[in-house]
Design a protein around this motif. Sequence first.
Motif, short mmCIF file in Angstrom:
data_model
loop_
_atom_site.label_atom_id
_atom_site.label_comp_id
_atom_site.label_asym_id
_atom_site.label_seq_id
_atom_site.Cartn_x
_atom_site.Cartn_y
_atom_site.Cartn_z
N MET A 38 0.92 -0.87 -0.19
CA MET A 38 0.33 0.11 -0.14
C MET A 38 0.37 1.19 -0.05
O MET A 38 0.51 2.26 -0.89
CB MET A 38 -1.18 0.23 1.48
CG MET A 38 -2.15 0.85 1.12
SD MET A 38 -2.69 0.61 3.10
CE MET A 38 -2.16 0.61 3.88
N MET A 39 2.32 1.83 0.61
CA MET A 39 3.06 2.25 1.04
C MET A 39 3.49 2.89 -0.79
O MET A 39 4.42 3.66 -0.68
CB MET A 39 4.34 1.95 1.74
CG MET A 39 3.70 1.92 2.94
SD MET A 39 3.01 2.83 3.82
CE MET A 39 4.45 4.15 4.31
N ARG A 82 -6.94 -1.28 1.46
CA ARG A 82 -6.49 -0.62 0.04
C ARG A 82 -7.33 0.55 0.05
O ARG A 82 -7.29 2.01 0.37
CB ARG A 82 -6.55 -1.35 -0.84
CG ARG A 82 -5.55 -0.29 -1.56
CD ARG A 82 -4.78 -1.61 -2.84
NE ARG A 82 -4.63 -0.49 -3.96
CZ ARG A 82 -3.40 0.38 -4.33
NH1 ARG A 82 -2.49 -0.18 -3.41
NH2 ARG A 82 -3.59 0.73 -5.07
N GLN A 83 -8.87 0.75 0.70
CA GLN A 83 -9.36 1.32 0.31
C GLN A 83 -10.49 1.47 0.57
O GLN A 83 -11.50 3.07 0.81
CB GLN A 83 -10.94 1.06 -0.97
CG GLN A 83 -10.68 -0.01 -2.31
CD GLN A 83 -11.36 -0.50 -3.42
OE1 GLN A 83 -11.74 0.18 -3.18
NE2 GLN A 83 -10.71 -0.92 -3.97
N HIS A 84 -10.38 1.23 2.79
CA HIS A 84 -10.64 1.71 3.86
C HIS A 84 -12.36 1.03 3.83
O HIS A 84 -12.95 2.03 4.30
CB HIS A 84 -10.14 3.04 4.28
CG HIS A 84 -8.51 3.27 4.05
ND1 HIS A 84 -8.26 2.92 5.28
CD2 HIS A 84 -8.19 4.09 3.07
CE1 HIS A 84 -6.78 2.65 4.42
NE2 HIS A 84 -6.67 3.38 3.01
N PRO B 42 -7.82 4.29 -5.41
CA PRO B 42 -7.84 3.47 -3.51
C PRO B 42 -8.58 3.95 -3.14
O PRO B 42 -9.71 3.57 -2.25
CB PRO B 42 -6.36 2.60 -3.49
CG PRO B 42 -5.72 3.33 -5.43
CD PRO B 42 -6.47 4.10 -5.73
N HIS B 48 -5.12 9.51 2.64
CA HIS B 48 -4.12 8.59 2.47
C HIS B 48 -4.01 7.74 1.20
O HIS B 48 -4.08 6.32 1.18
CB HIS B 48 -5.47 7.45 2.66
CG HIS B 48 -6.01 6.86 3.85
ND1 HIS B 48 -7.62 7.48 4.75
CD2 HIS B 48 -5.16 6.36 5.29
CE1 HIS B 48 -7.46 7.23 5.64
NE2 HIS B 48 -6.28 6.64 6.58
N THR B 50 -1.58 7.19 -1.38
CA THR B 50 0.17 6.81 -2.18
C THR B 50 0.27 6.31 -3.66
O THR B 50 0.90 6.76 -3.86
CB THR B 50 0.39 5.46 -0.79
OG1 THR B 50 -0.03 4.78 -1.47
CG2 THR B 50 0.18 6.01 1.06
N ASP B 51 -0.47 6.78 -4.32
CA ASP B 51 -0.83 6.49 -6.13
C ASP B 51 -0.94 7.46 -6.41
O ASP B 51 -1.43 8.48 -6.15
CB ASP B 51 -1.90 5.32 -5.28
CG ASP B 51 -3.02 5.43 -6.26
OD1 ASP B 51 -3.55 5.96 -4.78
OD2 ASP B 51 -3.91 5.72 -6.86
#
Lengths: 311, 534
Positions: A38-39, A82-84, B42, B48, B50-51
């Motif tokens: 995810m980072m 990833r999408q929470h 995402p 949140h 990161t992409d």
Amino acid sequence: MLAFVIRRLLTLMPVLVGVTLVIFSLSYISLGDPVRAMMGQRGDPEIIAQIRRDYGLDQPLHVQYARYIGRLLQGDLGRSYRQHRRVTDLMWERLPATLRLAAAAMLIAVVFGCTAGILAAIKPNSWIDRLVMVLALLGISTPVFWSAMMLILLFGSVLRWFPISGYGSGHVWYLILPAVTLGALQTGYIARMTRSSLLDVLRQDYMQTARAKGLRDTIVLCKHGLKNAAIPVVTVIGISFADLLTGAPLTETIFAWPGIGRLMVNAVANRDFPVVMGCTLVFALVYVLANLGVDLLYAYLDPRIRYDQED
Amino acid sequence: MTRFTAIVLSVGVLWMAATGSLWAAEPRYGGTYRFPLSTDPPTLDPAHITDTTSHTVASEIFNGLVQYDDKLNIVPDIAERWDLSPDKRTYTFYLKKGVKFHHGRECTAADFRDTFERVLHPSTRSPRTGFIDRLQGAKAYMQGQAPRVEGITVVDPYTLRLTLEQPFSLFLHLLTYSSNYVIPKDIADQRGRDFTSHPVGTGPFRLVRWQHDDHIVLEANPDYFKGRPYLDRLHYRILPEEVTRLEEFKAGNLEHTDIPSGQFLSVKHDPELAPRLVSYPILGTYAIRFNMEKPPFKDNKALRHALNYAIDRRAISDVILEGRVYPAKGVLPPTMPGYNPDLEGYTYDPDKAKQLLIEASYPGGQHLPPLDLYFNTNDTHQKIAELVQAQLLELGIRIGLRSLDWAAYIKLVDDGGTLLHRMGWIADYPDPENFLTVLHHSRNVGPAGNSARYRNPKVDALLDQADAGEVWEERKRLYQEAERLIVEDAPWIYLYYYSANMLFQPSVRGLQLTGMDAELTIGPQPMALVWLAR
């Protein structure tokens, strides 16, 4: 019959527990870490460790599993790393697209597959039979990505008869190309199965008797032939429908169709375990129910099959 | 920053010439820009992100204190101006008045404080705390030892003071990152984790509809503080397959697209598509990285040099990538400030490579341990790896190829589990620090960026000095010296510098593409300035 259905539904429980166990174990031993993935390309090790702690990913496998089962028993499939978002929401919003595509592909497969199979069986070794079998073989063996691209190029780009890709807010026009792509494979299977099954039936003595009684060929075929030939075909259709419902990631990707297959593939790639787990559970459910549906159809098609008598 | 001017201008002129916008009439209002994305974002919660896909969409919904202009200078966004204290630790931002969130409330300094604290708060689980944790007291706040971040002061509704633990000259660059976009805390609290799907910002567009994995629709914000955008709507279409995107573009259903691998030359020679092609260098470098902690590459500079001389970069750029990239000589790409045109790098010289192999005690590649080149699964990476494999075999060096999906691959690389791995890097911000320090400083060994696990105290010292410097010319000199030492040490096999190659419809006007606008996800491009001439 009711007892049979209840018994089959009860067998669902160990299947689902088994699926959760297998997927959890696989996620534990698989390479890769959802938080690290995810980072992006780089990540601060301290932050990675902290987020892993927050998600409980630093706990031993059995602790994570127990927590998951606890939530599952309350109907909570968890949230995507990833999408929470809730896994149920992610799946629910993709379900209509998946159902539409699967139903349309199945319709194409059943109509064309059965028709072609019947034509081939009643004219064995004729040019029709050979043509049907060649087309069925092509349907089965042509890679989906190739047939999808050819359909896009011909009907989307050159002739411009259909939209190239997308869901189109549910407009039926957007459904045609992906459904044909996906249906072609199943059409091939169904056509071959219908042909071979019907050929077997047509050679049976009772078919000769029916003809000897003076019944017309059409009636012999429809009343005695098709129903008796249907059992193996229904089995293929049932499993095919389950295959279609559990997603067709490649077709969905090429046609940008927002179905469950793409969700699952992306989740696996990102090690988004709650989503992988949720999808797998639903897929297992679909297969069990599809098999149950097929078994129930057997009883309708062949009166000799009586599930209650097994007790 | 005049150092960017030449390159950015050339890109701009190329673009304007390509589209005819040099002679364009007055911008027109209206229309929908159909924008392809390769994946569903995402998240649209800035904390949140990161992409690049999420960043691309979010940058139209949100604003930060500062932003990049078309020359990649830092310019005001919601901040009207700012001061820096003499000790270089305290930034005072004076905010514009009348900036409103999409739900109508005015954005004030308190919103920035709430935004930064939300990013830093452990319950948010933001992966981007590192972009704001240089504030004084941030670490204590993150560990629950302080109720507020000491370094954030709301002086009045329109004045925000940010104090750093240490001076950091790149702090303003960090503020441009999407995790630092301002959000309304009241709405974020109300929506909780679903803020990710229902974002509210101050940006030129606001979210109208998001059908996941299919499309996202943003509509113009008529109350945008910089004036209503020209476009009525941005229609993002999620199209994962590159060939599908190209066909949609050809059918006129997209305003721009990338070009599928293997189709660049055919596009370039297509009389209809060629005039719509826009190519420009971007801030990225592709390389194969050694593991400097393990034999045979550890303490064997001759071997690393041999491999660098053994690779024909021109074959990679011209044959595999169809001339769409530029062979690399070093770490910094040509559009990066501080790029050193005099850096010699490594040319293709098999004879020299053979000689160096002898010096490295591996004549003809004999006695080398088994070597595997790892890469994440991707057609282009595979083709490059195969060519590298063939070229090394000519020297007698046998390497295996190992392909893994991204999650498995990055974990293995983080753990130092490879001897050779491929890695591309595209800048987070246009400063050499982002390439040299992040990717080569010994404190960043491992997941923090230095995956080659390279350590050189001299380089560390030069980079520390350069990072803390205030005068650009001096910083540039230090970075160039550091890069010279790094390239001499050769922790990487430098392969190519990235470029962006995209197709735009002739009706698209007002674009300001920069070296930060990678293919497809033209992130920093302000869509509020784009208009359609039709």
